[in-house]
Design a protein around this motif. Structure first.
Motif, PDB file in Angstrom:
ATOM      1  N   ASP A 138      46.360  40.356  21.647  1.00 34.93           N
ATOM      2  CA  ASP A 138      45.411  41.183  20.916  1.00 34.93           C
ATOM      3  C   ASP A 138      44.008  41.075  21.515  1.00 34.93           C
ATOM      4  OD1 ASP A 138      47.332  41.949  18.844  1.00 34.93           O
ATOM      5  OD2 ASP A 138      47.212  39.854  18.251  1.00 34.93           O
ATOM      6  N   VAL A 139      43.697  39.925  22.100  1.00 32.55           N
ATOM      7  CA  VAL A 139      42.433  39.729  22.812  1.00 32.55           C
ATOM      8  C   VAL A 139      42.722  38.962  24.092  1.00 32.55           C
ATOM      9  CG1 VAL A 139      40.118  38.720  22.792  1.00 32.55           C
ATOM     10  CG2 VAL A 139      41.070  39.658  20.677  1.00 32.55           C
ATOM     11  N   ILE A 140      42.130  39.405  25.181  1.00 33.15           N
ATOM     12  CA  ILE A 140      42.095  38.630  26.424  1.00 33.15           C
ATOM     13  C   ILE A 140      40.631  38.430  26.772  1.00 33.15           C
ATOM     14  CG2 ILE A 140      42.594  38.610  28.899  1.00 33.15           C
ATOM     15  CD1 ILE A 140      45.143  40.126  28.335  1.00 33.15           C
ATOM     16  N   SER A 141      40.255  37.186  27.001  1.00 30.64           N
ATOM     17  CA  SER A 141      38.871  36.885  27.387  1.00 30.64           C
ATOM     18  C   SER A 141      38.843  36.313  28.795  1.00 30.64           C
ATOM     19  CB  SER A 141      38.226  35.902  26.399  1.00 30.64           C
ATOM     20  OG  SER A 141      38.997  34.724  26.251  1.00 30.64           O
ATOM     21  N   MET A 142      37.759  36.626  29.501  1.00 31.67           N
ATOM     22  CA  MET A 142      37.499  36.091  30.835  1.00 31.67           C
ATOM     23  C   MET A 142      36.018  35.737  30.887  1.00 31.67           C
ATOM     24  SD  MET A 142      39.495  38.844  33.273  1.00 31.67           S
ATOM     25  CE  MET A 142      41.279  39.132  33.151  1.00 31.67           C
ATOM     26  N   PHE A 143      35.690  34.468  30.657  1.00 33.54           N
ATOM     27  CA  PHE A 143      34.300  34.037  30.644  1.00 33.54           C
ATOM     28  C   PHE A 143      33.966  33.350  31.962  1.00 33.54           C
ATOM     29  CE2 PHE A 143      35.528  33.690  26.031  1.00 33.54           C
ATOM     30  CZ  PHE A 143      34.817  34.805  25.620  1.00 33.54           C
ATOM     31  N   HIS A 144      33.123  33.993  32.750  1.00 35.94           N
ATOM     32  CA  HIS A 144      32.714  33.463  34.049  1.00 35.94           C
ATOM     33  C   HIS A 144      33.940  33.066  34.878  1.00 35.94           C
ATOM     34  CE1 HIS A 144      28.383  33.615  33.347  1.00 35.94           C
ATOM     35  NE2 HIS A 144      28.754  33.532  32.084  1.00 35.94           N
ATOM     36  N   TYR A 145      34.859  34.009  34.894  1.00 39.11           N
ATOM     37  CA  TYR A 145      36.109  33.848  35.639  1.00 39.11           C
ATOM     38  C   TYR A 145      36.250  34.899  36.732  1.00 39.11           C
ATOM     39  CZ  TYR A 145      41.079  34.768  36.535  1.00 39.11           C
ATOM     40  OH  TYR A 145      42.278  35.022  37.134  1.00 39.11           O
ATOM     41  N   LEU A 146      35.909  36.136  36.412  1.00 38.07           N
ATOM     42  CA  LEU A 146      36.191  37.250  37.309  1.00 38.07           C
ATOM     43  C   LEU A 146      35.506  37.073  38.661  1.00 38.07           C
ATOM     44  CD1 LEU A 146      37.938  39.767  36.797  1.00 38.07           C
ATOM     45  CD2 LEU A 146      35.830  41.038  36.354  1.00 38.07           C
ATOM     46  N   GLU A 147      34.311  36.480  38.658  1.00 32.71           N
ATOM     47  CA  GLU A 147      33.573  36.305  39.909  1.00 32.71           C
ATOM     48  C   GLU A 147      34.237  35.284  40.839  1.00 32.71           C
ATOM     49  OE1 GLU A 147      31.491  33.732  36.738  1.00 32.71           O
ATOM     50  OE2 GLU A 147      32.523  35.661  36.864  1.00 32.71           O
ATOM     51  N   HIS A 148      35.126  34.459  40.306  1.00 30.39           N
ATOM     52  CA  HIS A 148      35.834  33.468  41.121  1.00 30.39           C
ATOM     53  C   HIS A 148      37.027  34.060  41.862  1.00 30.39           C
ATOM     54  CE1 HIS A 148      34.004  29.621  39.653  1.00 30.39           C
ATOM     55  NE2 HIS A 148      33.701  30.364  38.602  1.00 30.39           N
ATOM     56  N   THR A 149      37.497  35.214  41.461  1.00 37.51           N
ATOM     57  CA  THR A 149      38.777  35.713  41.940  1.00 37.51           C
ATOM     58  C   THR A 149      38.643  36.446  43.271  1.00 37.51           C
ATOM     59  OG1 THR A 149      38.577  37.812  40.718  1.00 37.51           O
ATOM     60  CG2 THR A 149      39.573  35.937  39.564  1.00 37.51           C
ATOM     61  N   ARG A 150      39.735  36.438  44.017  1.00 35.46           N
ATOM     62  CA  ARG A 150      39.744  37.121  45.316  1.00 35.46           C
ATOM     63  C   ARG A 150      39.808  38.634  45.161  1.00 35.46           C
ATOM     64  NH1 ARG A 150      41.046  34.693  49.952  1.00 35.46           N
ATOM     65  NH2 ARG A 150      42.607  36.234  50.566  1.00 35.46           N
ATOM     66  N   ASP A 151      40.385  39.111  44.056  1.00 36.63           N
ATOM     67  CA  ASP A 151      40.492  40.554  43.818  1.00 36.63           C
ATOM     68  C   ASP A 151      40.268  40.819  42.335  1.00 36.63           C
ATOM     69  OD1 ASP A 151      41.073  43.227  43.617  1.00 36.63           O
ATOM     70  OD2 ASP A 151      43.030  43.124  44.590  1.00 36.63           O
ATOM     71  N   PRO A 152      39.022  41.023  41.901  1.00 39.58           N
ATOM     72  CA  PRO A 152      38.762  41.214  40.470  1.00 39.58           C
ATOM     73  C   PRO A 152      39.441  42.447  39.889  1.00 39.58           C
ATOM     74  CG  PRO A 152      36.780  41.624  41.774  1.00 39.58           C
ATOM     75  CD  PRO A 152      37.780  41.015  42.696  1.00 39.58           C
ATOM     76  N   LEU A 153      39.675  43.477  40.696  1.00 35.27           N
ATOM     77  CA  LEU A 153      40.343  44.669  40.167  1.00 35.27           C
ATOM     78  C   LEU A 153      41.795  44.372  39.821  1.00 35.27           C
ATOM     79  CD1 LEU A 153      38.855  47.440  42.499  1.00 35.27           C
ATOM     80  CD2 LEU A 153      38.013  46.607  40.284  1.00 35.27           C
ATOM     81  N   ALA A 154      42.437  43.505  40.597  1.00 40.82           N
ATOM     82  CA  ALA A 154      43.811  43.098  40.268  1.00 40.82           C
ATOM     83  C   ALA A 154      43.844  42.316  38.960  1.00 40.82           C
ATOM     84  CB  ALA A 154      44.392  42.255  41.406  1.00 40.82           C
ATOM     85  N   GLU A 155      42.788  41.560  38.679  1.00 41.65           N
ATOM     86  CA  GLU A 155      42.713  40.824  37.414  1.00 41.65           C
ATOM     87  C   GLU A 155      42.573  41.786  36.238  1.00 41.65           C
ATOM     88  OE1 GLU A 155      43.018  37.494  37.344  1.00 41.65           O
ATOM     89  OE2 GLU A 155      43.003  37.276  39.536  1.00 41.65           O
ATOM     90  N   LEU A 156      41.802  42.863  36.417  1.00 45.96           N
ATOM     91  CA  LEU A 156      41.681  43.863  35.367  1.00 45.96           C
ATOM     92  C   LEU A 156      43.007  44.587  35.147  1.00 45.96           C
ATOM     93  CD1 LEU A 156      38.189  45.431  36.176  1.00 45.96           C
ATOM     94  CD2 LEU A 156      38.727  43.535  34.628  1.00 45.96           C
ATOM     95  N   ASP A 157      43.736  44.853  36.234  1.00 48.59           N
ATOM     96  CA  ASP A 157      45.070  45.457  36.107  1.00 48.59           C
ATOM     97  C   ASP A 157      45.985  44.548  35.293  1.00 48.59           C
ATOM     98  OD1 ASP A 157      44.382  47.695  37.613  1.00 48.59           O
ATOM     99  OD2 ASP A 157      45.044  46.797  39.499  1.00 48.59           O
ATOM    100  N   ALA A 158      45.898  43.236  35.564  1.00 42.85           N
ATOM    101  CA  ALA A 158      46.730  42.276  34.831  1.00 42.85           C
ATOM    102  C   ALA A 158      46.379  42.267  33.353  1.00 42.85           C
ATOM    103  CB  ALA A 158      46.562  40.880  35.436  1.00 42.85           C
ATOM    104  N   ALA A 159      45.084  42.351  33.052  1.00 44.14           N
ATOM    105  CA  ALA A 159      44.663  42.373  31.653  1.00 44.14           C
ATOM    106  C   ALA A 159      45.171  43.618  30.949  1.00 44.14           C
ATOM    107  CB  ALA A 159      43.139  42.292  31.569  1.00 44.14           C
ATOM    108  N   ALA A 160      45.111  44.764  31.631  1.00 47.74           N
ATOM    109  CA  ALA A 160      45.613  46.001  31.035  1.00 47.74           C
ATOM    110  C   ALA A 160      47.098  45.904  30.736  1.00 47.74           C
ATOM    111  CB  ALA A 160      45.339  47.173  31.976  1.00 47.74           C
TER     112      ALA A 160
END
Length: 303
Positions: A138-160
């Motif tokens: 119901d909620v996914i949070s990413m606090f100061h996480y996305l900037e660490h990732t090699r592909d932030p768009l792939a992380e957003l795809d995973a969240a979706a």
């Protein structure tokens, strides 16, 4: 911009480029997973585990602020980049009936499960396991996480993928357009060289969310601003001019001399650290106005 690891003083120099069209800042070239492991090691776990535990557990205030959302009561919440589980443990006081899970690549997330600060811990990369979590949260949070990732768009795809339709994604990241980023340059804590690989302006992140079927409900600056930039920049300067000789990755032919240099330099910088505390307080009204804060938060809903 070129910089080095001023938090631990590990070797290496790193280049960051900014897209001339959209303002996206990225590490160029990116560290490999093995390289990231070298710089993460002894920062979140290992030699640095005790210190990071104190930092993350210093005050519940920021966690309470992040958890206080005007949304329907979540049944299941996934905190991606959950670290040692501090956010989930505090957020339970806001949402006592919610089940909190967390994901991270470090061993701290397993300790969080042993402490029962999280109900379930996932250790690994979010895009690798998102398909197994489809429509579960119901909620996914990413606090100061996305900037660490090699592909932030792939992380957003995973969240979706892992979010249930109509549910919420909560993001908080450093703001590369903040005056603090320009003022402190490579010493700005928001860069956290070389751990941070991508820093996205708020407009870019909002557009990326819209492209993935999210409706952006709020972009928040102001009170998301984090204290301590001047003091942390001064610490980075100390690490640059007089690195700690006690670090396991440093070898000194004459260990006594670097210790004396470190002690004398730190003593000489005491007035600067005091001034840094004052500057932090004095600059806060300016930096929390408009979109100047050193971080921003986005709440988005999956359509």
């Amino acid at each position: 911009m070129n910089g080095r690891d001023v938090s631990q003083g590990k070797p290496g120099r790193f280049r960051y480029d900014r897209c001339g069209d959209c303002g996206h800042v990225f590490q160029n070239p990116r560290l490999s997973f093995e390289g990231l492991d070298f710089y993460y090691r002894d920062f979140y776990d290992g030699l640095g585990a005790a210190m990071i535990e104190e930092v993350f557990g210093f005050s519940p205030g920021p966690y309470l602020h992040r958890a206080s959302l005007s949304i329907p009561t979540p049944r299941r919440w996934l905190d991606v980049g959950g670290g040692h589980g501090h956010f989930c443990n505090v957020a339970r006081t806001v949402w006592p009936t919610t089940s909190f899970d967390a994901l991270d690549i470090g061993a701290g997330i397993e300790e969080a499960e042993r402490r029962r600060w999280v109900d379930r811990a996932y250790r690994g990369l979010f895009p690798d396991i998102a398909a197994d979590l489809a429509d579960q949260y119901d909620v996914i949070s990413m606090f100061h996480y996305l900037e660490h990732t090699r592909d932030p768009l792939a992380e957003l795809d995973a969240a979706a993928l892992a979010l249930a339709p109509g549910r919420h994604l909560l993001l908080e990241v450093p703001n590369p357009e903040s005056p603090a980023a320009r003022m402190y340059r490579q010493l700005w804590p928001g860069w956290l060289i070389p751990q941070h690989q991508h820093l996205m302006p708020a407009a870019n992140l909002a557009a990326a969310l819209s492209e993935r079927g999210f409706a952006v409900q709020e972009i928040r600056f102001g009170d998301v601003h984090q204290r301590g930039d001047p003091v942390m920049a001064l610490y980075g300067l100390l690490q640059t001019v007089a690195p700690s000789p006690s670090s396991a990755w440093r070898t000194e032919e004459e260990p006594g001399r670097p210790r004396r240099v470190r002690a004398l330099t730190a003593a000489a910088m005491v007035p600067a650290f005091v001034a840094g505390l004052a500057l932090d307080a004095m600059s806060r009204p300016y930096l929390t106005a408009g979109s100047r804060s050193n971080a921003y938060r986005i709440l988005a809903r999956r359509r």
